[in-house]
Design a protein around this motif. Structure first.
Motif, short mmCIF file in Angstrom:
data_model
loop_
_atom_site.label_atom_id
_atom_site.label_comp_id
_atom_site.label_asym_id
_atom_site.label_seq_id
_atom_site.Cartn_x
_atom_site.Cartn_y
_atom_site.Cartn_z
N ARG A 1 0.84 -1.20 0.00
CA ARG A 1 0.00 0.00 0.00
C ARG A 1 0.88 1.25 0.00
NH1 ARG A 1 -4.55 -2.07 4.29
NH2 ARG A 1 -4.58 -4.19 3.48
N TYR A 2 0.40 2.27 -0.69
CA TYR A 2 1.12 3.53 -0.75
C TYR A 2 0.44 4.60 0.08
CZ TYR A 2 4.01 1.81 -4.54
OH TYR A 2 4.90 1.09 -5.28
N VAL A 3 1.28 5.41 0.71
CA VAL A 3 0.85 6.61 1.40
C VAL A 3 1.64 7.75 0.78
CG1 VAL A 3 0.78 7.85 3.59
CG2 VAL A 3 0.41 5.36 3.55
N TYR A 4 0.94 8.67 0.14
CA TYR A 4 1.59 9.79 -0.54
C TYR A 4 1.54 11.03 0.34
CZ TYR A 4 2.00 13.61 -3.97
OH TYR A 4 2.35 14.76 -4.64
N LEU A 5 2.73 11.54 0.69
CA LEU A 5 2.83 12.77 1.46
C LEU A 5 2.94 13.94 0.49
CD1 LEU A 5 5.29 11.67 4.29
CD2 LEU A 5 2.79 11.57 4.25
N ARG A 6 1.88 14.69 0.38
CA ARG A 6 1.83 15.81 -0.57
C ARG A 6 2.12 17.11 0.18
NH1 ARG A 6 -3.69 16.31 -3.15
NH2 ARG A 6 -2.95 14.83 -4.69
N ALA A 7 3.00 17.93 -0.39
CA ALA A 7 3.32 19.23 0.21
C ALA A 7 3.59 20.23 -0.90
CB ALA A 7 4.55 19.11 1.11
N ASP A 8 3.38 21.50 -0.59
CA ASP A 8 3.66 22.50 -1.61
C ASP A 8 5.17 22.75 -1.71
OD1 ASP A 8 4.37 24.70 0.19
OD2 ASP A 8 2.23 24.82 0.63
N ARG A 9 5.56 23.25 -2.84
CA ARG A 9 6.96 23.45 -3.20
C ARG A 9 7.69 24.34 -2.20
NH1 ARG A 9 7.05 24.58 -9.16
NH2 ARG A 9 6.85 22.35 -9.20
N GLU A 10 7.04 25.38 -1.70
CA GLU A 10 7.70 26.31 -0.79
C GLU A 10 8.08 25.64 0.52
OE1 GLU A 10 4.70 27.00 -2.34
OE2 GLU A 10 5.71 28.11 -3.94
N VAL A 11 7.18 24.83 1.06
CA VAL A 11 7.46 24.11 2.31
C VAL A 11 8.62 23.14 2.09
CG1 VAL A 11 6.54 22.42 3.95
CG2 VAL A 11 5.17 24.40 3.27
N ILE A 12 8.58 22.41 1.00
CA ILE A 12 9.64 21.45 0.70
C ILE A 12 10.98 22.16 0.54
CG2 ILE A 12 10.47 19.76 -0.97
CD1 ILE A 12 8.15 18.75 0.72
N ALA A 13 10.98 23.27 -0.16
CA ALA A 13 12.22 24.03 -0.35
C ALA A 13 12.81 24.47 0.98
CB ALA A 13 11.97 25.23 -1.26
N ARG A 14 11.96 24.92 1.90
CA ARG A 14 12.44 25.32 3.22
C ARG A 14 13.01 24.13 3.98
NH1 ARG A 14 7.80 28.48 3.37
NH2 ARG A 14 6.74 27.01 4.76
N ARG A 15 12.32 23.01 3.91
CA ARG A 15 12.81 21.81 4.61
C ARG A 15 14.16 21.35 4.05
NH1 ARG A 15 7.54 17.81 5.10
NH2 ARG A 15 6.35 19.08 6.56
N LEU A 16 14.27 21.33 2.74
CA LEU A 16 15.53 20.89 2.13
C LEU A 16 16.68 21.83 2.46
CD1 LEU A 16 14.35 19.67 -1.40
CD2 LEU A 16 15.02 18.27 0.57
N ALA A 17 16.40 23.13 2.49
CA ALA A 17 17.44 24.10 2.80
C ALA A 17 17.92 23.96 4.25
CB ALA A 17 16.93 25.52 2.55
N ALA A 18 17.02 23.55 5.14
CA ALA A 18 17.37 23.44 6.56
C ALA A 18 17.95 22.08 6.92
CB ALA A 18 16.12 23.70 7.41
N ARG A 19 17.81 21.12 6.06
CA ARG A 19 18.22 19.74 6.38
C ARG A 19 19.73 19.58 6.28
NH1 ARG A 19 15.42 14.90 2.95
NH2 ARG A 19 16.69 15.41 1.16
N THR A 20 20.27 18.83 7.21
CA THR A 20 21.71 18.54 7.21
C THR A 20 21.91 17.03 7.23
OG1 THR A 20 21.83 18.60 9.62
CG2 THR A 20 22.29 20.67 8.45
N GLY A 21 23.07 16.60 6.76
CA GLY A 21 23.43 15.19 6.83
C GLY A 21 22.80 14.32 5.77
#
Length: 161
Positions: free
Chosen positions: A98-118
């Motif tokens: 079974r699939y669970v798709y986590l949908r998010a808007d581009r701006e939120v994802i961009a912020r998360r990726l910019a803040a992520r380390t490691g």
């Protein structure tokens, strides 16, 4: 049973997948750990993967899913599963996936990726991830902006766990 938590990079797949596996007492696999070194080097350099680049990764992931299915092991997988044909291939590897798709808007994802380390994936790859995404039809779709605990509760309720 295999549950694949899917979405673009930064959507929370690993966080939600780990939390879900922990609550259910199931094994967790992060598909990122199955990428060959060549793919990791490309993504670190900000080079989008081609479907050909993804093939060894998809083969490894399919083998993990098939092995779990073959032994009756319950498994939660965090995996981008961006293309419909990738999802079909994984679905063919298990009787109950079974699939669970986590949908998010581009701006939120961009912020998360910019803040992520490691993590090896360059934030520059967000656009290629979004471009490659073929949103699933008929799967559980959740708002990736919600807290992981709430998402886990929604998944458990949907699948009667």
């Amino acid at each position: 049973m295999v549950i694949v938590v899917m979405g673009v990079a930064g959507s929370g797949k690993t966080t939600v997948g780990r939390a879900l596996a922990g609550r259910l007492g199931w094994r967790f696999v992060d598909a990122d750990d199955l990428h060959p070194p060549e793919n990791i080097n490309l993504m670190t350099a900000g080079v989008p993967l081609t479907d050909t680049d993804r093939e060894p990764w998809l083969e490894s992931l399919s083998a993990v899913v098939s092995a779990a299915d073959g032994t009756g092991e319950d498994l939660v997988v965090a995996c981008s599963a961006l293309r419909a044909r990738f999802r079909e291939r994984l679905r063919a590897a298990a009787d109950d996936l079974r699939y669970v798709y986590l949908r998010a808007d581009r701006e939120v994802i961009a912020r998360r990726l910019a803040a992520r380390t490691g993590h090896f994936l360059s934030p520059d790859l967000l656009e290629s991830q979004v471009a490659a995404l073929e949103e699933p039809d008929g799967e559980l779709v959740l708002d990736a902006h919600e807290p992981a605990e709430l998402l886990v509760a929604r998944i458990r309720r949907r699948f009667d766990f």
